[in-house]
Design an enzyme around this catalytic site. Structure first.
Site, PDB file in Angstrom:
ATOM      1  N   ARG A 170      25.396  39.705 -46.842  1.00 38.64           N
ATOM      2  CA  ARG A 170      24.788  41.026 -46.746  1.00 38.64           C
ATOM      3  C   ARG A 170      25.039  41.867 -47.995  1.00 38.64           C
ATOM      4  O   ARG A 170      24.171  42.636 -48.428  1.00 38.64           O
ATOM      5  CB  ARG A 170      25.322  41.750 -45.499  1.00 38.64           C
ATOM      6  N   LYS A 219      23.920  48.483 -46.783  1.00 33.55           N
ATOM      7  CA  LYS A 219      25.089  49.329 -46.522  1.00 33.55           C
ATOM      8  C   LYS A 219      25.404  50.163 -47.766  1.00 33.55           C
ATOM      9  O   LYS A 219      26.425  49.971 -48.435  1.00 33.55           O
ATOM     10  CB  LYS A 219      26.283  48.467 -46.097  1.00 33.55           C
ATOM     11  N   GLU A 244      18.654  52.946 -34.462  1.00 39.25           N
ATOM     12  CA  GLU A 244      20.048  52.562 -34.216  1.00 39.25           C
ATOM     13  C   GLU A 244      20.932  53.781 -34.056  1.00 39.25           C
ATOM     14  O   GLU A 244      20.467  54.918 -34.102  1.00 39.25           O
ATOM     15  CB  GLU A 244      20.571  51.626 -35.289  1.00 39.25           C
TER      16      GLU A 244
HETATM   17  C1  LIG Z   1      27.747  48.450 -40.465  1.00 40.33           C
HETATM   18  C2  LIG Z   1      26.631  48.981 -39.660  1.00 40.33           C
HETATM   19  C3  LIG Z   1      26.234  48.396 -38.446  1.00 40.33           C
HETATM   20  C4  LIG Z   1      26.997  47.287 -37.770  1.00 40.33           C
HETATM   21  O1  LIG Z   1      27.085  46.124 -38.530  1.00 40.33           O
HETATM   22  P1  LIG Z   1      28.225  45.060 -38.182  1.00 40.33           P
HETATM   23  O2  LIG Z   1      28.031  44.014 -39.225  1.00 40.33           O
HETATM   24  O3  LIG Z   1      27.949  44.571 -36.817  1.00 40.33           O
HETATM   25  O4  LIG Z   1      29.526  45.761 -38.280  1.00 40.33           O
HETATM   26  C5  LIG Z   1      25.109  48.906 -37.804  1.00 40.33           C
HETATM   27  N1  LIG Z   1      24.429  49.954 -38.310  1.00 40.33           N
HETATM   28  C6  LIG Z   1      24.795  50.552 -39.455  1.00 40.33           C
HETATM   29  C7  LIG Z   1      23.989  51.695 -39.959  1.00 40.33           C
HETATM   30  C8  LIG Z   1      25.906  50.087 -40.161  1.00 40.33           C
HETATM   31  O5  LIG Z   1      26.280  50.694 -41.265  1.00 40.33           O
END
Ligand SMILES: *Cc1c(COP(=O)(O)O)cnc(C)c1O
Length: 341
Positions: free
Chosen positions: A83, A185, A221
């Protein structure tokens, strides 16, 4: 395994200085190599650094677990490695090779094993971050980058972990824009989320439920967690490809729901209206694991989902996921990677 003298029963989700962190640098057109463990602590940075002025930075988040086999393991760290490749590319940061990333993560954990909470008491949260650190006055990619991996022992993300969440579907804010940076991210996504979440908490809510910027009937989300809805035997989560973050937990839950619970999993458009009448709603993420949603407010109306209780599938899926992460049950997927013997 020796442990630090920490009050393990009262860990929250907060800053905790450990022994060491990993630090490496890379020139704009160069490659990531070298770097190593340094004492945990402050770093020196130019006030003109790209990250400080223009937000050129991305991060990851994963955990190390002290398992039932009395060893420390990581959960699917190669997914985080994959990622951050996408995240770095989107922000014009030199791509971090997965092997370099994984080696840094493992070394930091190995050097801080005594900060990994004992079995069942919590986890060591691992935070890899990469920033444009060279001075950059005009808006442009920085000429040098710094990659740091630090850790902190953590307990539950939401206090009183077992209580379903009370969310507000935001009428005033979107998390990201279509074709923006919501699917990576990037640090800037989280600065934009501060005002919405501060207002939500002031209003008595736990978190914000974000709607799709170009179609507010559709749910995207929750702040930093992905969302799921179960209706009978059907489990629905928003499809990727837009401004949704591809969670490692989201992916794991999709697999477990199908394999272990026999649910029909669907990645598609999730309508806010359908959530109100769902059998259950829950969210997933490394920090929140699997947490049920009990209430959603929208346009001043509060909708209670399944009596506001913890959902059946959420409870089971959480148990299975945590069971694999803590090596209490068999891991048929090869998701768990030991970092200690
Ligand atoms: C990090 C994150 C997640 C969850 O990702 P994981 O890999 O399951 O920890 C979901 N939504 C957002 C906006 C995030 O930053």
């Amino acid at each position: 395994m020796n442990k630090q003298n920490i009050d393990w029963d009262n860990l929250g989700f907060s800053v905790y200085p450990t022994r060491s962190m990993w630090q490496g640098t890379c020139p704009a057109k160069g490659e990531w190599n070298g770097g190593g463990l340094v004492p945990y602590g402050n770093i020196e940075i130019s006030p003109v650094a790209g990250v400080l002025n223009y937000g050129q930075g991305v991060f990851e988040g994963l955990k190390a677990y002290h398992s039932a086999k009395d060893r420390v393991v990581l959960f699917r760290p190669e997914m985080n490695a994959q990622r951050i490749v996408g995240s770095t590319n989107r922000l014009c940061i030199p791509e971090i090779p997965p092997d370099y990333f994984l080696n840094a993560v493992k070394q930091v954990v190995q050097d801080n094993l005594d900060f990994v909470p004992p079995y069942g008491k919590g986890e060591l949260y691992i935070r890899p971050v990469v920033w444009g650190t060279a001075p950059t006055l005009g808006v442009a990619p920085a000429r040098e980058y710094t990659f740091i991996v630090y850790t902190a022992p953590v307990g539950p993300y939401f206090k009183g972990n077992k209580k379903p969440l009370n969310l507000i579907a935001s009428e005033s804010y979107h998390r990201t824009a279509p074709k923006g940076i919501g699917n990576v991210k990037a640090i800037g996504n989280y600065s934009a989320s501060l005002q919405p979440v501060v207002e939500a908490k002031a209003g008595g809510f736990d978190e914000v439920l974000y709607l799709k910027a170009d179609d507010e009937r559709i749910v995207e989300e929750v702040g930093s967690a992905n969302i799921f809805m179960r209706q009978g035997n059907k489990l629905v989560t928003p499809k990727l490809g837009g401004s949704i973050l591809p969670g490692v937990t989201r992916n794991s839950i999709l697999i477990l729901a199908e394999d272990k619970l026999g649910l029909d999993v669907v990645e598609g458009d999730l309508l806010l209206e359908d959530l109100f009448s769902a059998d259950e709603v829950f969210c997933t993420g490394t920090a929140v694991v699997v947490t049920s949603v009990g209430q959603i407010s929208y346009h001043g109306e509060t909708h209670t989902i399944q009596d506001g209780e913890m959902g059946e599938a959420a409870t089971e899926l959480r148990q299975i996921l945590v069971g694999i992460q803590r090596e209490e049950i068999e891991d048929p997927y090869g998701w768990v990677t030991p970092v200690s013997s």
